[in-house]
Design a protein around this motif. Structure first.
Motif, PDB file in Angstrom:
ATOM      1  N   UNK A  33       6.151   4.635  -1.045  1.00 54.78           N
ATOM      2  CA  UNK A  33       7.625   4.604  -1.022  1.00 54.78           C
ATOM      3  C   UNK A  33       8.136   3.171  -1.003  1.00 54.78           C
ATOM      4  N   UNK A  34       7.431   2.310  -0.273  1.00 56.43           N
ATOM      5  CA  UNK A  34       7.835   0.908  -0.191  1.00 56.43           C
ATOM      6  C   UNK A  34       7.695   0.240  -1.563  1.00 56.43           C
ATOM      7  N   UNK A  68      10.525   1.362  -3.602  1.00 56.09           N
ATOM      8  CA  UNK A  68      11.763   0.710  -3.158  1.00 56.09           C
ATOM      9  C   UNK A  68      11.840  -0.722  -3.695  1.00 56.09           C
ATOM     10  N   UNK A  69      10.717  -1.435  -3.632  1.00 55.20           N
ATOM     11  CA  UNK A  69      10.692  -2.808  -4.153  1.00 55.20           C
ATOM     12  C   UNK A  69      10.984  -2.835  -5.648  1.00 55.20           C
ATOM     13  N   UNK A  77       0.830  -1.201   0.000  1.00 53.21           N
ATOM     14  CA  UNK A  77       0.000   0.000   0.000  1.00 53.21           C
ATOM     15  C   UNK A  77       0.867   1.255   0.000  1.00 53.21           C
ATOM     16  N   UNK A  78       1.881   1.204   0.815  1.00 55.79           N
ATOM     17  CA  UNK A  78       2.771   2.342   0.997  1.00 55.79           C
ATOM     18  C   UNK A  78       3.557   2.638  -0.290  1.00 55.79           C
TER      19      UNK A  78
END
Lengths: 164, 202
Positions: free
Chosen positions: A102-103, A106-107, A99-100
């Motif tokens: 930024x995450x 990053x992934x 959901x996030x």
């Protein structure tokens, strides 16, 4: 696989497995296959765990080994251009379920790294010590330190553009 | 301001409500698809290879001046091709709506059914169909003349013996070729099912 084993030794560590499998797969179907294979290998290799390291380290090791070996197999298969059987011609679900935002980014950046770099940075982000990462990856701790700095730089470039 | 990757990771997973584990019973989709695709494609190619075989045999027999036997053998092999084709269609009609495990089980049962039919064809149908070809081939030969001088009981015994021998060779040949061509794939299918059963015990 016994229910006890699953609830005691897999479920509490499912987060580790999920984080690693997500980094090596591009769609939900692959992710589920990888997850299942990791669980199965953890069950099959349980007798090889001598208790010399933490169980979580073992889970990281198995998850990475399985993911890397499946990824290599998948690459071989796609090289041979084996078309997938149309059991279900459904649209593949999103590969990045987080959901996030930024995450998610990053992934995406992590997936652009080489297979080994991906493994190293995942372990680093999971706050594993250089020593532990070195043990899992079969490299020296100094080498790991150098590699982590290089990978972090690369990730920052991928996330924010050129870094000086 | 740029966030460090460590913070993105930490905060990202803190705000992820839950990292839910996949449901065990519907996994191994891709692995299963690949195994099944390989079996399907190999069996189609295998069946298709009957056509050139029929043509080669026809060519050889025609060259030997045995045109009628040639036509008979072509009809036999072509019939076998269409029978196989129909049986293979069944593999594609296995219900895919169930979860992967049920699908694999149904598929395995279908494969077993086909193998059972094929063994029956090899062991019973093939000798029955080949014996007339033998008769046609040796019709005007010395062997047949000698055969015709035998007592009826002996004749029946020889024909039965020949049929049994053909049947044994055909069944052995079928099992051997199946093992060579499909052995590893069927083992993969079996292993995938076993893996899933092991996981589903949870």
């Amino acid at each position: 696989m016994s229910k006890d084993f699953y609830t005691q030794f897999i479920l509490p560590y499912a987060g580790i497995i999920i984080k690693i499998c997500r980094a090596y797969t591009d769609n939900e179907e692959d992710f589920q296959d990888y997850y299942q294979e990791v669980c199965l290998q953890l069950w099959k290799s349980r007798d090889n765990f001598k208790g010399e390291s933490k169980w979580s380290t073992w889970v990281y090791r198995i998850s990475l080994n399985v993911s890397l070996s499946l990824l290599r197999k998948d690459k071989k298969i796609s090289k041979k251009s084996v078309a997938l059987l149309a059991i279900e011609e459904e649209q593949k679900p999103a590969s990045n379920p987080f959901q996030e935002e930024s995450l998610k980014l990053l992934y995406q950046a992590i997936k652009k790294l080489s297979e080994v770099d991906r493994a190293i940075i995942l372990l680093y982000l999971e706050e594993k010590s250089y020593q532990e990462i070195a043990e899992i990856m079969g490299l020296s701790p100094t080498n790991i330190g150098v590699k982590i700095n290089r990978i972090k730089k690369k990730l920052k470039t991928l996330l924010y553009g050129k870094v000086y | 301001m740029e966030k460090s990757i460590e913070n993105i990771w930490k905060e990202g997973f803190e705000s992820e409500a839950k990292l839910s584990s996949p449901v065990i019973s519907n996994l191994y989709k891709k692995k299963s698809k690949l195994v099944i695709q390989q079996i399907n494609s190999k069996s189609k190619k295998d069946n298709l290879s009957l056509i050139p075989v029929a043509l080669i045999i026809f060519g050889i027999l025609a060259f030997m001046g045995e045109m009628i036997i040639g036509i008979y053998v072509v009809i036999l092999i072509t019939t076998l091709f269409f029978v196989n084709k129909e049986m293979l269609k069944d593999l594609e009609t296995v219900d895919t709506k169930d979860n992967t495990y049920s699908y694999l089980l149904n598929y395995k049962n279908q494969v077993k059914k086909i193998m059972k039919y094929s063994t029956w064809i090899a062991g019973f149908g093939l000798p029955l169909a080949i014996l007339p070809a033998y008769w046609m081939f040796f019709e005007d030969s010395k062997i047949m003349a000698k055969f015709n001088t035998l007592h009826l009981g002996m004749e029946i015994l020889i024909v039965m013996g020949l049929a049994l021998l053909l049947s044994a060779i055909a069944i052995l040949g079928y099992r051997l070729s199946t093992q060579v061509v499909y052995g590893s794939l069927l083992e993969k299918l079996e292993n995938t099912i076993e893996d899933m059963e092991e996981l589903m015990e949870t």
